[in-house]
Design a protein around this motif. Structure first.
Motif, short mmCIF file in Angstrom:
data_model
loop_
_atom_site.label_atom_id
_atom_site.label_comp_id
_atom_site.label_asym_id
_atom_site.label_seq_id
_atom_site.Cartn_x
_atom_site.Cartn_y
_atom_site.Cartn_z
N SER A 109 0.82 -1.22 0.00
CA SER A 109 0.00 0.00 0.00
C SER A 109 0.85 1.26 0.00
CB SER A 109 -0.96 0.00 1.19
OG SER A 109 -0.28 -0.21 2.42
N ILE A 140 -8.11 5.89 -6.76
CA ILE A 140 -7.72 6.52 -5.50
C ILE A 140 -7.72 8.01 -5.75
CG2 ILE A 140 -5.88 6.82 -3.81
CD1 ILE A 140 -5.03 3.95 -4.33
N ILE A 143 -4.79 10.51 -0.97
CA ILE A 143 -4.27 9.82 0.22
C ILE A 143 -4.26 10.89 1.30
CG2 ILE A 143 -2.35 8.57 1.24
CD1 ILE A 143 -1.61 7.65 -1.60
N PHE A 172 -6.93 5.88 2.20
CA PHE A 172 -7.24 6.13 0.79
C PHE A 172 -8.65 6.70 0.67
CE2 PHE A 172 -4.42 2.22 0.19
CZ PHE A 172 -3.27 2.99 0.09
#
Length: 233
Positions: A109, A140, A143, A172
């Motif tokens: 990740s 995505i 973040i 996310f």
């Protein structure tokens, strides 16, 4: 590059419904959320909040189980023998009985990027639509730290206080439509099928009931690095 349809086929065989089973109840299975097989095939990952309301099997005939629809159309139910929880990151691992199932590969990740193509497979509205896995695809979007500002102090519940106490960590933010029931779904790369995160919560417009009629398209997932740490305990 792998065909996305093939990736979905591989992922679906490892996605299970998490719920409780009571022989004297109708229906016998009560849906709680989504999970997916990890580790050596006898562990299932999900959210801690999914199993938070499950009764203690030592004092009740209602048991925590995972279920999966078989090729015959009937659900196969497996008992949960024990669980390990990480409430700080809203994750849980369930140890299941029976023969090992096919686990999903856990990716890195830390390499995930804004704009990356991802998908999730789970059971949106599983309590009413049944345990037929459904896939949603998106990106995505960002973040972002998990500690988001709250509109009012009335929303400062125990789970929020816990997150604030352990510090902010990145999650996310997804441009994917998801629904109640998708909690615990694997978030995975569309090409490799490797899991990058665990779907955690849906940003709902207004009341919770509006998640069905007016889904926002904004969801969040916990990076899979925290799940790896839980599995390593």
């Amino acid at each position: 590059m792998a065909d996305f349809r093939d990736t979905v086929t591989l992922v679906k065989r490892s996605v299970v419904a998490v719920g409780t089973f009571m022989p004297s109840r109708n229906p016998q299975f009560r849906f709680l959320g989504t999970g997916f097989v990890v580790g050596d095939g006898k562990q299932v990952a999900t959210n801690a909040h999914v199993i938070a309301a499950a009764p203690d099997s030592r004092s009740s005939d209602e048991r925590l189980v995972v279920a999966q629809e078989s090729s015959s159309g009937r659900a196969s139910v497996r008992p949960v023998e024990r669980d390990e929880r990480d409430p700080d990151h809203d994750l849980a691992v369930l140890w299941i009985g029976g023969a090992p199932m096919t686990p999903l590969r856990l990716g890195d990740s830390d390499t995930a990027r804004d704009g990356q193509d991802v998908a999730l497979t789970g059971f949106p509205l599983g309590a009413s639509m049944g345990i037929v896995p459904v896939t949603h695809r998106g990106i995505i979007a960002a973040i972002t730290p998990v500690g988001q500002p709250l509109p009012s102090a009335s929303q400062l519940d125990s789970s929020v206080v816990r997150r604030l106490s352990v510090g902010r960590y990145p999650v996310f933010q997804l441009d994917i439509v998801s629904y109640p029931g998708n909690s615990g779904s694997p978030l995975y790369d569309v090409n490799s099928g490797e899991v990058l995160g665990v779907l955690n919560m849906v940003f709902i417009k207004g009341m919770r009931e509006n998640a069905i009629s007016s889904p926002s398209g904004i969801s969040y997932a916990i990076p899979v690095s925290h799940l790896k740490a839980l599995l390593a305990r």
